[in-house]
Structure formats: structure tokens, C-alpha cells
Design an enzyme around this catalytic site. Structure first.
Site, PDB file in Angstrom:
ATOM      1  N   ILE A 101      -5.419  -1.260 -12.961  1.00 19.74           N
ATOM      2  CA  ILE A 101      -4.861  -0.880 -11.668  1.00 19.74           C
ATOM      3  C   ILE A 101      -3.365  -1.193 -11.720  1.00 19.74           C
ATOM      4  O   ILE A 101      -2.915  -2.044 -12.482  1.00 19.74           O
ATOM      5  CB  ILE A 101      -5.539  -1.607 -10.485  1.00 19.74           C
ATOM      6  CG1 ILE A 101      -5.564  -3.124 -10.681  1.00 19.74           C
ATOM      7  CG2 ILE A 101      -6.940  -1.080 -10.280  1.00 19.74           C
ATOM      8  CD1 ILE A 101      -6.219  -3.872  -9.526  1.00 19.74           C
ATOM      9  N   ASP A 102      -2.584  -0.466 -10.930  1.00 13.98           N
ATOM     10  CA  ASP A 102      -1.126  -0.586 -11.000  1.00 13.98           C
ATOM     11  C   ASP A 102      -0.648  -1.991 -10.647  1.00 13.98           C
ATOM     12  O   ASP A 102      -1.338  -2.738  -9.944  1.00 13.98           O
ATOM     13  CB  ASP A 102      -0.475   0.426 -10.057  1.00 13.98           C
ATOM     14  CG  ASP A 102      -0.778   1.861 -10.439  1.00 13.98           C
ATOM     15  OD1 ASP A 102      -1.046   2.108 -11.620  1.00 13.98           O
ATOM     16  OD2 ASP A 102      -0.754   2.725  -9.542  1.00 13.98           O
ATOM     17  N   LYS A 103       0.546  -2.293 -11.090  1.00 14.47           N
ATOM     18  CA  LYS A 103       1.144  -3.614 -10.856  1.00 14.47           C
ATOM     19  C   LYS A 103       1.077  -4.023  -9.387  1.00 14.47           C
ATOM     20  O   LYS A 103       0.670  -5.145  -9.064  1.00 14.47           O
ATOM     21  CB  LYS A 103       2.601  -3.606 -11.321  1.00 14.47           C
ATOM     22  CG  LYS A 103       3.362  -4.881 -11.016  1.00 14.47           C
ATOM     23  CD  LYS A 103       4.839  -4.749 -11.382  1.00 14.47           C
ATOM     24  CE  LYS A 103       5.617  -5.978 -10.946  1.00 14.47           C
ATOM     25  NZ  LYS A 103       7.073  -5.834 -11.210  1.00 14.47           N
ATOM     26  N   ARG A 127      -2.475   7.571  -5.683  1.00 17.07           N
ATOM     27  CA  ARG A 127      -1.132   7.684  -5.127  1.00 17.07           C
ATOM     28  C   ARG A 127      -0.623   9.130  -5.187  1.00 17.07           C
ATOM     29  O   ARG A 127      -0.027   9.636  -4.224  1.00 17.07           O
ATOM     30  CB  ARG A 127      -0.190   6.736  -5.867  1.00 17.07           C
ATOM     31  CG  ARG A 127      -0.591   5.271  -5.714  1.00 17.07           C
ATOM     32  CD  ARG A 127       0.068   4.377  -6.750  1.00 17.07           C
ATOM     33  NE  ARG A 127       1.513   4.296  -6.561  1.00 17.07           N
ATOM     34  CZ  ARG A 127       2.328   3.696  -7.425  1.00 17.07           C
ATOM     35  NH1 ARG A 127       1.842   3.137  -8.525  1.00 17.07           N
ATOM     36  NH2 ARG A 127       3.620   3.656  -7.189  1.00 17.07           N
ATOM     37  N   THR A 152      -0.788  -2.748  -6.992  1.00 16.80           N
ATOM     38  CA  THR A 152      -2.086  -2.543  -6.373  1.00 16.80           C
ATOM     39  C   THR A 152      -2.903  -3.810  -6.588  1.00 16.80           C
ATOM     40  O   THR A 152      -2.937  -4.351  -7.684  1.00 16.80           O
ATOM     41  CB  THR A 152      -2.819  -1.335  -6.992  1.00 16.80           C
ATOM     42  OG1 THR A 152      -2.041  -0.155  -6.778  1.00 16.80           O
ATOM     43  CG2 THR A 152      -4.195  -1.149  -6.381  1.00 16.80           C
TER      44      THR A 152
END
EC number: 5.4.99.-
Length: 304
Positions: free
Chosen positions: A140-142, A240, A144
Site C-alpha cells: 500500500i502507498d506510503k 486513487r 495510505t
């Protein structure tokens, strides 16, 4: 010590007007980032007419010949670091963690340490030949927050990766997004790939990778909505980009959202629920975790 060059680019500038070296290279070499190019210039890896240049703002004129040497990168290896992590579940095969906002999942060129992998390696042993992403089967993104499953051995890794490929696991997110909805549920099917105008971004592109996101509207406020999202596929930045594509970007998203948005620590996106079949026992495992305090506080403000 002699530099080892992995590859070189040879360019010739043929325009009549003068242009900055860094701007020209950024436009021509789209597979390199702006920061990489600036670093190459400062480290004598860019030559103009056979002479090294130090200044990124060096002006090019017609006929200038440019060589960009890309040095071989030093290998990255994840090392254990004593960083606190929120472990939701653990046994001899898998770990489920609640990743905080601001933490990168695994080391890479721009962030070689202080990642989730560094923390996990300090906590326990991961039997995996991958020295950069040991045990990592999804990310998962930084910015998130939320749940992530990590494999502690090859049996677990192969099983979890297979479940991801077959779409048999469960991944649900919460998001605060811009705008209101007429429909209560929806399905976004749009192929994703690298943006043709900004290589830092993903975008809906023709012939991109198949991507499907399901959404349910949980609450609506003035100018914002709370969604539950279910991933059918797991592409980079999928939620996103899909939400931006339908005109409802995630609030606080610095990459895909508007500047006039909710203040926070990045996008208001949280991996709330995670489910999978245990690799060894074949038991269905399901976990849920509340979003971080800033997410909950923002929701409370919107409700008021």
C-alpha cells in the site's frame, strides 16, 4: 575508484533558442526522474561537447552534443531496524500488520531504510531469497494506512500470491473523497498504466492493465463523501487513479487530488479489512482495523 556505467544516452540539441540543460534532459529522457538527472549532472556524469558540467542550469545552444552516463547503482539490501510496528496477527507463516501513514513498505533507491520491511526483519526472521522485499506479496502507498499481510516463508508466499492472482482474497478500504454521489454503489473498470504526461503518475490509458474497483457510498457530507472500496485487482495507485477518473479524487491526495482539499498527512485512504485463506491450515482469516486518528477526527468534523 573507477565508475561503472550501466548505460549512456547520446543526444544532440538542434533548436535555435537556448534552453536549460536539466529542462532539456527531463523532456528527452522520460525513463529517468528529474532528481536522478540533477544528481547525474552534479556527479560529473553529464558531458556537453565532451566537457563535464556541474550546473543544472547550463544553457544549451544549437549543435551541442550531450552524453548522459548512468552509473550502476549500488545494490540495495534490507537490514533489520528497531522500529515499532503494530502487529495485528502473527504465527509461524504469516504476519498481519497495521502500517501507519508515512511509512514506505520496502527499501528502494529513494528510501533505503526506515521501511516496514526493515522493521519486520528486526522483529522476526523471514525466509525469503528476495533481499529487498522479503515476505512482501502486496503493497500500500506510503501515505495510505492500514492492513498488510506478509509471508514468513516460501509456502506462505506462494499461497498468498496465488490468492492475489486469483482474486480470492479480500481487500477493503475506506476513503474520504471529493463530491457527492447520486448512486449508492458502483464499479469502476478502466485500464491503468504510466501517465504519458507525468511519469510519476499512473493514469487510465488505452491498452493499460485491466483494473476493477468497486465502491459503496457510506455517508455524504457537504462537498465530501465517505466510501468503502473493494479491490478486484491491485494495480499501482489503483483506487486513487480510478476515483480521480470518475471525478471524485481522494481528499488530501497530493498527486491526484486538487490543491483545495482537506488537510492531513496525505490522502485519506485506509486499508480497513483484509481477508485470506491461511496457507497452512486453509482456514479463512479476516481482520479489520479502524482508520488513524486524523482520519477519524476529520470524519467527526465533516459530520458536524
Amino acid at each position: 575508484m573507477r565508475k561503472i556505467i550501466s548505460k549512456s544516452y547520446n543526444l544532440e540539441y538542434n533548436e535555435t533558442k537556448k534552453v536549460r540543460l536539466d529542462s532539456y534532459l527531463n523532456e528527452q529522457l522520460t525513463d529517468l526522474t528529474r532528481s536522478q538527472l540533477q544528481k547525474f549532472i552534479k556527479e560529473d556524469n553529464v558531458l556537453v561537447n565532451s566537457q563535464t558540467v556541474k550546473k543544472t542550469g547550463t544553457k544549451l545552444t544549437a549543435g551541442d552534443k550531450i552524453i548522459v552516463n548512468v552509473p550502476e547503482e549500488e545494490p540495495i539490501k534490507a537490514i533489520p531496524e528497531n522500529i515499532p510496528i503494530d502487529i495485528i496477527y502473527e504465527d509461524k507463516d504469516v504476519i498481519v500488520v497495521n502500517k501507519p501513514q508515512g511509512m514506505v513498505v520496502h527499501p528502494a533507491a529513494g528510501h533505503p531504510d526506515k521501511t516496514l520491511v526493515n522493521a519486520i526483519l528486526y522483529h522476526c526472521k523471514i525466509n525469503d531469497d528476495d533481499v529487498i522485499r522479503p515476505g512482501i506479496v502486496h503493497r500500500i502507498d506510503k501515505d495510505t494506512s492500514g492492513l498488510l499481510m506478509i509471508a514468513k516463508n516460501d509456502l506462505a508466499k506462494q499461497s498468498l500470491m496465488k490468492q492475489l492472482k486469483e482474486k480470492s482474497n479480500l481487500r477493503e478500504y475506506l476513503a474520504i473523497v471529493h463530491g457527492n454521489f447520486k448512486e449508492k454503489t458502483g464499479k469502476i473498470t478502466a485500464p491503468l498504466g504510466r501517465s504519458k504526461t507525468d511519469r510519476k503518475k499512473q493514469a487510465v490509458v488505452e491498452n493499460g492493465r485491466h483494473a476493477v474497483t468497486h465502491f459503496t457510498v457510506l455517508e455524504q457530507f457537504e462537498n465530501y463523501s465517505l466510501l468503502k472500496l473493494k479491490l478486484e485487482t491491485g494495480r499501482t495507485h489503483q483506487i486513487r487513479v480510478h476515483l480521480q477518473y470518475i471525478g471524485h479524487p481522494v481528499a488530501g491526495d497530493p498527486l491526484y487530488g486538487p490543491k483545495n482539499t482537506l488537510s492531513g498527512n496525505g490522502q485519506f485512504l485506509h486499508a480497513q479489512t483484509l481477508g485470506f485463506v491461511h496457507p497452512r491450515t486453509n482456514e479463512w482469516m479476516e481482520f479489520s482495523i479502524d482508520p488513524p486518528k486524523i482520519f477519524q477526527d476529520t470524519l467527526a468534523q465533516l459530520r458536524r
